[in-house]
Design an enzyme around this catalytic site. Structure first.
Site, PDB file in Angstrom:
ATOM      1  N   CYS A 157      35.979 -14.969  27.212  1.00  0.00           N
ATOM      2  CA  CYS A 157      35.403 -13.906  26.394  1.00  0.00           C
ATOM      3  C   CYS A 157      33.878 -14.094  26.244  1.00  0.00           C
ATOM      4  O   CYS A 157      33.146 -13.965  27.203  1.00  0.00           O
ATOM      5  CB  CYS A 157      36.111 -13.846  25.048  1.00  0.00           C
ATOM      6  SG  CYS A 157      35.870 -12.298  24.149  1.00  0.00           S
ATOM      7  N   HIS A 158      33.383 -14.421  25.048  1.00  0.00           N
ATOM      8  CA  HIS A 158      31.960 -14.709  24.874  1.00  0.00           C
ATOM      9  C   HIS A 158      31.639 -16.185  25.146  1.00  0.00           C
ATOM     10  O   HIS A 158      30.465 -16.564  25.127  1.00  0.00           O
ATOM     11  CB  HIS A 158      31.500 -14.342  23.469  1.00  0.00           C
ATOM     12  CG  HIS A 158      31.432 -12.857  23.235  1.00  0.00           C
ATOM     13  ND1 HIS A 158      32.482 -12.133  22.738  1.00  0.00           N
ATOM     14  CD2 HIS A 158      30.428 -11.955  23.444  1.00  0.00           C
ATOM     15  CE1 HIS A 158      32.144 -10.853  22.643  1.00  0.00           C
ATOM     16  NE2 HIS A 158      30.905 -10.717  23.065  1.00  0.00           N
ATOM     17  N   GLU A 188      31.439  -4.540  25.224  1.00  0.00           N
ATOM     18  CA  GLU A 188      30.488  -4.783  24.127  1.00  0.00           C
ATOM     19  C   GLU A 188      30.101  -3.470  23.463  1.00  0.00           C
ATOM     20  O   GLU A 188      30.048  -3.366  22.230  1.00  0.00           O
ATOM     21  CB  GLU A 188      29.245  -5.487  24.682  1.00  0.00           C
ATOM     22  CG  GLU A 188      28.543  -6.384  23.698  1.00  0.00           C
ATOM     23  CD  GLU A 188      29.305  -7.661  23.399  1.00  0.00           C
ATOM     24  OE1 GLU A 188      29.944  -7.717  22.311  1.00  0.00           O
ATOM     25  OE2 GLU A 188      29.257  -8.583  24.211  1.00  0.00           O
TER      26      GLU A 188
END
Length: 374
Positions: A157-158, A188
């Site tokens: 993910c991030h 996003e």
């Protein structure tokens, strides 16, 4: 003579037992470093943290496969998760595990780590990862060292934000010329608007800038890139597969795990978007195995980014599947929009009129109905 043969046979059996025991010991002694953002742990202000769902799912994969786990954050100590549902089965299992919760409540600082202690590193996502992990030079060094000692680097993910400034001994970026992914620009813009304005960079753009060969699937659907001991996952639904790929890369045959409702649901959505209409029947046959409301919400968001007739139809199918279960006028208006986009104005008008029959003052329905020229 016979006794001598029996003695040799017994010794050989003993040696095999000892050898197998050593192999087992080595596999169970392997340790993985899990890294979480500590950005959410700020006094007196709201700040994004790490994703507990991702942490829990990945940890359970490692635990189930007998891997040891340490947890680190840039500053060490207590860390703050973003809001999550503690009733989820995977979260419950972790929350009631005192040993791992003790480590999570008192994380190691990245500055005190030694790469030789770890066979791999797994970087958990969450919006907080965009703020503190890319700036942590100690973390960058640990990641580079683990990779260069033939260890595995994984992020979801991030979490890949921690990789953007990691350089190897030859001066090249770790992600350069490798397949890589992470939370996409499109995801996003749909789901990350609260904190996106404060980001120093967009993750997809920065990974491409560093030379990564960025790849992805549709919004919030599982996608995992694996290349040269680098494993990256696009979003939360990719967590289990990323962790499992790390286990496989360590030479361990992963033990099967029961699937989770949210992952099953997104898998079903992926089938439908891929043109497999059997997915619709699977949902109708076993609705208790899936999160029907999530199917509707996915269709709602999917329409926001849809550009083709096929995509409009996919969005409509997903929303219609959840229409009765959700009974939500906002979803109904979105269904009408999808019907309009595929050219069925009469169906759109019928949908809007049904809303107004029970909610005669519902402005979104009134506004859209006024624009339809039948």
């Amino acid at each position: 003579m016979q006794n001598a043969k029996q003695l040799i046979f017994i010794l050989l059996v003993l040696l095999l037992i000892i050898a197998n025991t050593e192999v087992l010991a080595k596999s169970t002694d392997l340790k993985v470093l899990m890294v979480v953002s500590g950005y959410g742990q700020q006094q007196g202000k709201e700040a994004p943290g790490y994703e507990f769902n991702e942490f829990a799912k990945a940890y359970l994969v490692f635990k189930h496969n007998n891997l040891l786990v340490d947890i680190a954050s840039p500053q060490g100590g207590s860390v703050e998760a973003d809001r999550y549902d503690p009733s989820k089965l995977y979260n419950q299992e972790v929350l009631t595990d005192p040993s791992i919760m003790a480590k999570l409540d008192n994380t190691l600082s990245t500055a005190q780590l030694t790469a030789d202690d770890y066979a791999g590193v797994f970087i958990v996502g969450g919006k907080g990862a965009m703020f503190d992990l890319p700036k942590d030079t100690s973390l960058q060094q640990i990641i580079a060292d683990i990779y260069q000692q033939q260890g595995i680097v994984a992020a979801v993910c991030h979490g890949p934000a921690a990789l953007v400034d990691v350089k190897l001994a030859d001066g090249s970026y770790l992600v350069a010329n490798k397949a890589v992914n992470g939370f996409t620009n499109q995801e996003e813009n749909l789901f990350g608007t609260k904190w996106m304005k404060d980001f120093a960079f967009m993750l997809e753009d920065k990974l491409v800038e560093r030379g990564g060969k960025f790849q992805s699937s549709d919004i919030m659907l599982e996608h995992v890139a694996v290349e040269e001991r680098l494993i990256t996952g696009q979003n939360p639904s990719s967590t289990v597969v990323v962790a499992t790929e790390l286990v496989k890369s360590l030479g361990i045959k992963p033990k099967p795990l029961a699937s989770y409702e949210d992952d099953r649901t997104l898998g079903l959505i992926a089938q439908l978007l891929g043109g497999d209409l059997n997915a619709v029947q699977a949902l109708k046959n076993a609705p208790d195995q899936y999160n029907i409301k999530f199917v509707g919400m996915y269709g709602y968001q999917y329409l926001e980014k849809a550009k083709s007739q096929q995509e409009y139809q996919h969005a409509l199918t997903l929303m219609t599947l959840a229409q009765v279960a959700m009974n939500n006028p906002k979803l109904e208006v979105q269904i009408a929009k999808a019907q309009h986009k595929i050219g069925d104005k009469h169906a759109a008008a019928d949908t809007l009129n049904k809303i107004l029959a029970t909610k005669p003052d519902f402005k979104p329905a009134l506004d859209m109905l006024s624009t339809l020229s039948l």
